[in-house]
Design a protein around this motif. Structure first.
Motif, PDB file in Angstrom:
ATOM      1  N   UNK A 119       0.842  -1.192   0.000  1.00 27.69           N
ATOM      2  CA  UNK A 119       0.000   0.000   0.000  1.00 27.69           C
ATOM      3  C   UNK A 119       0.877   1.242   0.000  1.00 27.69           C
ATOM      4  N   UNK A 120       0.423   2.277  -0.715  1.00 27.05           N
ATOM      5  CA  UNK A 120       1.111   3.565  -0.732  1.00 27.05           C
ATOM      6  C   UNK A 120       0.118   4.661  -0.373  1.00 27.05           C
ATOM      7  N   UNK A 121       0.491   5.454   0.615  1.00 29.25           N
ATOM      8  CA  UNK A 121      -0.276   6.632   1.017  1.00 29.25           C
ATOM      9  C   UNK A 121       0.521   7.845   0.533  1.00 29.25           C
ATOM     10  N   UNK A 122      -0.122   8.703  -0.264  1.00 25.56           N
ATOM     11  CA  UNK A 122       0.549   9.888  -0.800  1.00 25.56           C
ATOM     12  C   UNK A 122      -0.263  11.124  -0.459  1.00 25.56           C
ATOM     13  N   UNK A 123       0.399  12.114   0.111  1.00 23.58           N
ATOM     14  CA  UNK A 123      -0.268  13.361   0.447  1.00 23.58           C
ATOM     15  C   UNK A 123       0.496  14.548  -0.103  1.00 23.58           C
TER      16      UNK A 123
END
Length: 130
Positions: A119-123
């Protein structure tokens, strides 16, 4: 940040404590070299803690990779793990909290997950205009 810590220092200590406690390796690709407004720092730290909590509880990851950069266009944050991934069935409470934290700072957040790959969380928080 606590006791005058920069965002980079706060990130480093949070990541070191979390990795030691969970046994999950952390690769730090980039940390901000400049000061970041306190509201943005708070958003990044809250989101990082939530993302790490999700990794610890759900992912079965061996490694988490972190990058937080600040440039002319604003701040970017990426948290990726090599865990089992998930099929999104609507955002859970943790994802909603992370999105809300970035929205409060004027930014946006996305979560991408691939079953068996992680999983990748990008902000992103755009730079504020004077």
């Amino acid at each position: 940040m606590r006791g005058g810590q920069s965002l980079a220092e706060a990130l480093e200590s949070c990541l070191a404590e979390w990795s030691e406690r969970t046994g999950i390796a952390v690769e730090t690709w980039a940390l901000p070299a400049t000061d970041v407004p306190s509201g943005v720092s708070s958003c990044v730290m809250a989101t990082l803690r939530e993302a790490l909590s999700n990794v610890e509880r759900h992912s079965r990851a061996r490694t988490v990779s972190i990058a937080v950069t600040v440039g002319r266009s604003g701040l970017r944050m990426t948290v990726s793990d090599d865990g089992q991934g998930f099929i999104a069935s609507g955002p859970g409470g943790g994802i909603a909290r992370m999105r809300a934290a970035f929205a409060e700072a004027g930014g946006s957040l996305s979560v991408n997950s691939v079953l068996g790959e992680g999983t990748t969380v990008s902000g992103v928080v755009p730079a504020s205009r004077p």
